[in-house]
Design an enzyme around this catalytic site. Structure first.
Site, PDB file in Angstrom:
ATOM      1  N   ASP A   1      44.025 -45.582  93.531  1.00 49.62           N
ATOM      2  CA  ASP A   1      44.356 -44.052  93.562  1.00 49.62           C
ATOM      3  C   ASP A   1      43.567 -43.352  94.683  1.00 49.62           C
ATOM      4  OD1 ASP A   1      46.018 -44.582  91.415  1.00 49.62           O
ATOM      5  OD2 ASP A   1      45.181 -43.333  89.975  1.00 49.62           O
TER       6      ASP A   1
ATOM      7  N   HIS B   1      51.066 -39.511  94.295  1.00 51.77           N
ATOM      8  CA  HIS B   1      49.948 -39.095  93.422  1.00 51.77           C
ATOM      9  C   HIS B   1      49.608 -37.591  93.574  1.00 51.77           C
ATOM     10  CE1 HIS B   1      46.705 -40.277  90.713  1.00 51.77           C
ATOM     11  NE2 HIS B   1      45.802 -40.286  91.394  1.00 51.77           N
TER      12      HIS B   1
ATOM     13  N   HIS C   1      46.443 -33.398  93.990  1.00 52.54           N
ATOM     14  CA  HIS C   1      45.394 -33.950  92.981  1.00 52.54           C
ATOM     15  C   HIS C   1      45.240 -32.915  91.632  1.00 52.54           C
ATOM     16  CE1 HIS C   1      42.686 -36.583  90.801  1.00 52.54           C
ATOM     17  NE2 HIS C   1      43.260 -37.469  91.344  1.00 52.54           N
TER      18      HIS C   1
ATOM     19  N   HIS D   1      40.071 -47.151  92.514  1.00 51.15           N
ATOM     20  CA  HIS D   1      40.290 -46.078  93.611  1.00 51.15           C
ATOM     21  C   HIS D   1      39.677 -46.603  94.757  1.00 51.15           C
ATOM     22  CE1 HIS D   1      40.228 -44.234  89.566  1.00 51.15           C
ATOM     23  NE2 HIS D   1      40.905 -43.114  90.170  1.00 51.15           N
TER      24      HIS D   1
END
Length: 240
Positions: A50, A101, A105, A195
């Site tokens: 991510d 995504h 964010h 991540h």
């Protein structure tokens, strides 16, 4: 003893609030619609990243995956894709999956439908512009869902919302050892959350993720696990 009827109302409100909170934040919750949490094929593992692309870390991750003949899925932030389009394109050119995504964010939980759509659309546009490929899966930032999210994703033609069942929790530390300990729990059929970026800064420090993967990838491979991105996993399920 006199029972105040208001107590029952207050208890009901608290229970509803607790249920709502669980549906929002629990990565295994299906309260607000079905999510992808595990693979049906237990011979495979889906490694996901991510918050990228991140030029400080993503290139090292890509090299490491290639050395171990592994594919993964990268859930990209639109703003990061706009900043580093060549790196987003390299992810696709190396055969990895990409996912939406959001653009900035945010927590989607209390956003209006229009704002959720805007976040997804802008990220989608950035990814298509940089890579020529449309992302099919999306992952909500922080894993926090909205009751509206599933319907919005499916109306947009996406495959669905992809969560995970093993989290490295690499955002809590810059040391590889705790990350390795969590990753050692992963088995075939798992979707693993890592991540390669940091949503708070443009070039986040995630070197400990690379170090942890250097340890775990060969061991998973030697255990007979195959690595697939989420698009490949879906094709394998459909073929089966």
């Amino acid at each position: 003893m006199t029972i105040n009827p208001g107590w029952f109302g207050a208890g009901g409100v608290c229970a509803a609030a607790g249920l709502f909170a669980w549906g929002v934040v629990a990565h295994g919750s299906q309260l607000f619609g079905p999510t992808l949490r595990r693979l049906k094929d237990t011979s495979c593992m889906a490694i996901t990243f991510d918050d990228g692309p991140n030029p400080a870390v993503t290139p090292g991750v890509l090299e490491l995956l290639e050395r171990n003949n592994a594919t993964a899925t990268f859930f990209l932030i639109g703003q990061r894709v706009r900043a580093f389009p060549g790196l987003a394109r390299e992810i696709v050119e190396r055969g990895h999956g990409i996912g939406n995504h959001t653009e900035t964010h945010p927590s989607l939980t209390f956003l209006t439908p229009g704002r959720i759509v805007e976040e997804l659309d802008r990220c989608h546009e950035a990814i298509v512009s940089a890579t020529g490929k449309s992302p099919r899966w999306m992952r909500p930032p922080f894993g926090y869902r909205s009751p509206l999210l599933d319907g919005i994703v499916r109306r947009r033609g996406g495959a669905g919302v992809a969560m995970w069942n093993v989290a490295a929790k690499d955002w809590r530390t810059r040391s590889p050892e705790p990350v390795i300990q969590r990753l050692r729990r992963a088995r075939g059929g798992d979707i693993v959350l890592l991540h390669d970026g940091d949503h708070r800064v443009l070039e986040g420090k995630r070197g400990h993720v690379v170090t942890a993967l250097e340890y775990c990838l060969p061991r998973w491979r030697d255990a007979g696990i195959q690595f697939v991105n989420l698009d490949e996993a879906q094709l394998k399920t459909q073929a089966g």
